[in-house]
Scaffold this active site. Structure first.
Site, mmCIF file in Angstrom:
data_model
loop_
_atom_site.group_PDB
_atom_site.id
_atom_site.type_symbol
_atom_site.label_atom_id
_atom_site.label_comp_id
_atom_site.label_asym_id
_atom_site.label_seq_id
_atom_site.Cartn_x
_atom_site.Cartn_y
_atom_site.Cartn_z
ATOM 1 N N LYS A 111 0.800 -1.220 0.000
ATOM 2 C CA LYS A 111 0.000 0.000 0.000
ATOM 3 C C LYS A 111 0.830 1.267 0.000
ATOM 4 O O LYS A 111 0.393 2.295 -0.501
ATOM 5 C CB LYS A 111 -0.978 0.011 1.183
ATOM 6 C CG LYS A 111 -2.082 -1.031 1.038
ATOM 7 C CD LYS A 111 -3.296 -0.730 1.885
ATOM 8 C CE LYS A 111 -4.414 -1.717 1.608
ATOM 9 N NZ LYS A 111 -5.544 -1.566 2.520
ATOM 10 N N LYS A 192 -8.648 -12.672 -6.887
ATOM 11 C CA LYS A 192 -9.786 -12.819 -5.969
ATOM 12 C C LYS A 192 -10.807 -11.692 -6.182
ATOM 13 O O LYS A 192 -10.446 -10.578 -6.592
ATOM 14 C CB LYS A 192 -9.316 -12.879 -4.517
ATOM 15 C CG LYS A 192 -8.773 -11.581 -3.985
ATOM 16 C CD LYS A 192 -8.684 -11.639 -2.456
ATOM 17 C CE LYS A 192 -8.572 -10.223 -1.921
ATOM 18 N NZ LYS A 192 -9.094 -9.980 -0.629
ATOM 19 N N LYS A 195 -13.233 -5.729 -3.290
ATOM 20 C CA LYS A 195 -14.023 -4.506 -3.117
ATOM 21 C C LYS A 195 -13.484 -3.388 -3.992
ATOM 22 O O LYS A 195 -14.210 -2.521 -4.420
ATOM 23 C CB LYS A 195 -13.854 -3.986 -1.680
ATOM 24 C CG LYS A 195 -14.598 -4.715 -0.649
ATOM 25 C CD LYS A 195 -14.153 -4.128 0.693
ATOM 26 C CE LYS A 195 -14.708 -4.893 1.843
ATOM 27 N NZ LYS A 195 -14.028 -4.529 3.094
HETATM 28 P P1 ATP Z 1 -9.825 -5.340 -0.920
HETATM 29 O O1 ATP Z 1 -9.993 -6.237 -2.096
HETATM 30 O O2 ATP Z 1 -10.224 -3.934 -1.204
HETATM 31 O O3 ATP Z 1 -8.512 -5.490 -0.237
HETATM 32 P P2 ATP Z 1 -11.456 -7.260 0.371
HETATM 33 O O4 ATP Z 1 -12.577 -7.451 -0.571
HETATM 34 O O5 ATP Z 1 -10.339 -8.254 0.380
HETATM 35 O O6 ATP Z 1 -10.880 -5.813 0.156
HETATM 36 P P3 ATP Z 1 -11.432 -7.103 3.293
HETATM 37 O O7 ATP Z 1 -12.093 -6.029 4.059
HETATM 38 O O8 ATP Z 1 -9.948 -7.118 3.205
HETATM 39 O O9 ATP Z 1 -12.078 -7.120 1.807
HETATM 40 O O10 ATP Z 1 -11.913 -8.499 3.794
HETATM 41 C C1 ATP Z 1 -12.922 -8.760 4.709
HETATM 42 C C2 ATP Z 1 -13.002 -10.261 4.878
HETATM 43 O O11 ATP Z 1 -13.509 -10.905 3.686
HETATM 44 C C3 ATP Z 1 -11.650 -10.911 5.153
HETATM 45 O O12 ATP Z 1 -11.793 -11.820 6.230
HETATM 46 C C4 ATP Z 1 -11.292 -11.632 3.872
HETATM 47 O O13 ATP Z 1 -10.546 -12.797 4.079
HETATM 48 C C5 ATP Z 1 -12.654 -11.964 3.270
HETATM 49 N N1 ATP Z 1 -12.585 -11.948 1.804
HETATM 50 C C6 ATP Z 1 -12.259 -10.882 1.046
HETATM 51 N N2 ATP Z 1 -12.319 -11.191 -0.274
HETATM 52 C C7 ATP Z 1 -12.663 -12.505 -0.360
HETATM 53 C C8 ATP Z 1 -12.885 -13.416 -1.448
HETATM 54 N N3 ATP Z 1 -12.776 -13.032 -2.709
HETATM 55 N N4 ATP Z 1 -13.251 -14.676 -1.161
HETATM 56 C C9 ATP Z 1 -13.383 -15.070 0.118
HETATM 57 N N5 ATP Z 1 -13.198 -14.267 1.199
HETATM 58 C C10 ATP Z 1 -12.835 -13.002 0.979
#
Ligand code: ATP
Ligand code: LTN
Length: 326
Positions: A111, A192, A195
């Protein structure tokens, strides 16, 4: 009963990956454990935030916790900045951490991209996270694998303090969420679902309407083979859609492969749209019910009161052990 703690940042676009990978498992844990779930708004200001949007997202995520099944009578649900002890403990932990170990955190390296003007809070982010966990004498932290390095750091700091001042902290364990629940991006299935991805059609957000869900699934990347078959390497797109189908319907992937034998991707995707829409409808309806009702601020206030009671007790012990205060 074990004490469970986890946190989610209040950013928009909570998607089905977050749901299947995190929220759904939080709900399963709440029956056999004492669960503390937090919306970590102070973590989200490590990057610039629009104040009105931040507040809106905080309440949205709180309502999503509740809409997916977190019961504020069974679990403690609260907003991090409402309990000032998080920042207080973070300072004490900062004085017991090394700049070297913080420099090794991959999330910080990703980051900050080596910039001199990266906020100091981005660097100390894992310490605030350690404070979140240690404040509640947490036994178990359910998180995604991406958080493993932060959990290990939290354990290292806690053990280090206990070696000097025994009995200060409970040493927590990470509980890494099931790999099978990893949902991939719909347009680039080797990444993956995220968000922050730019393409809206790469994800299905929990609050998406039927049209958006349909568009995202019908346009999802597949392959030219034409057989509905699970093969992550050769067919990542179809494999991802099978994972989602199976997670929402409860039907094993093997059974789905049989069901769609000799049928095309079009038919499979049409059914998946229906399954997904049906699975998300009750969550969206419950969200709309809660989001603007008094139930939400009431639950968060009660949650913050319960969290504060635990946090104050821990801080009394910690400050006493460190010789802080009179
Ligand atoms: P970003 O992609 O912006 O980093 P994110 O979508 O990974 O955000 P987080 O807030 O980091 O979201 O994650 C919240 C929770 O959701 C964490 O416990 C993470 O492991 C889970 N998570 C995030 N993305 C996935 C995914 N694609 N599949 C399964 N679990 C996920
Ligand atoms: N860093 C985590 C969010 C988070 C967290 C926590 C998770 C902040 N504090 C304490 C578990 C326990 C993330 O980005 N997913």
């Amino acid at each position: 009963m074990k004490r469970v703690f986890s946190g989610v940042q209040p950013t928009g676009n909570i998607h089905i990956g977050n749901y299947l990978g995190a929220f759904k498992q939080f709900v399963e844990l709440q029956n056999e454990n004492e669960c503390v779930y937090c919306i970590v708004d102070m973590h989200s200001i490590t990057v610039p935030q629009d104040p009105a949007e931040l507040k809106n997202n905080t309440l949205n995520v709180a309502a999503i916790y509740m809409a997916t099944g977190i019961d504020p009578k069974k679990s403690i649900l609260f907003v991090q900045s409402e309990v000032k002890e998080h920042a207080e403990l973070a300072w004490i932990l900062m004085c017991n951490s090394y700049t070297g170990e913080l420099s090794r955190m991959t999330q910080f390296k990703d980051k900050s991209k080596g910039s001199e003007s990266a906020p100091a809070g981005l660097f100390t982010y894992p310490i605030l996270m350690a404070a979140d966990i240690l404040l509640y004498d947490t036994d178990m932290v359910p998180v995604g694998n991406d958080q493993k390095q932060h959990i290990e750091l939290c354990r290292d700091i806690a053990i280090r303090v206990n070696n000097k001042l025994s009995g200060t902290f409970v040493i927590p364990d990470g509980r890494y969420l099931k790999e099978g629940a990893r949902v991939m991006s719909l347009d680039e299935p080797d990444k993956k679902m995220s968000k922050s991805a730019e393409n809206e059609l790469s994800r299905i957000s929990l609050l998406d309407d039927e049209n958006k869900i349909k568009k995202a699934i019908m346009r999802a990347t597949t392959d030219s083979e034409g057989t509905v078959r699970f093969d992550i390497k050769e067919k990542p797109g179809i494999s991802n859609l099978l994972t989602i189908y199976s997670a929402f319907s409860g039907v094993p992937i093997k059974t789905l492969e049989k069901k769609y034998e000799g049928r095309g991707y079009g038919e499979f995707k049409k059914d998946l749209v229906e399954i997904t829409v049906d699975a998300l409808r009750p969550i969206r309806e419950r969200f709309n019910e809660i989001r603007n009702s008094q139930e939400l601020p009431d639950a968060l206030e009660e949650g913050a009161d319960k969290a504060r009671a635990i946090a104050e007790k821990t801080m009394k012990r910690v400050k006493g052990n460190f010789g802080l205060g009179v």
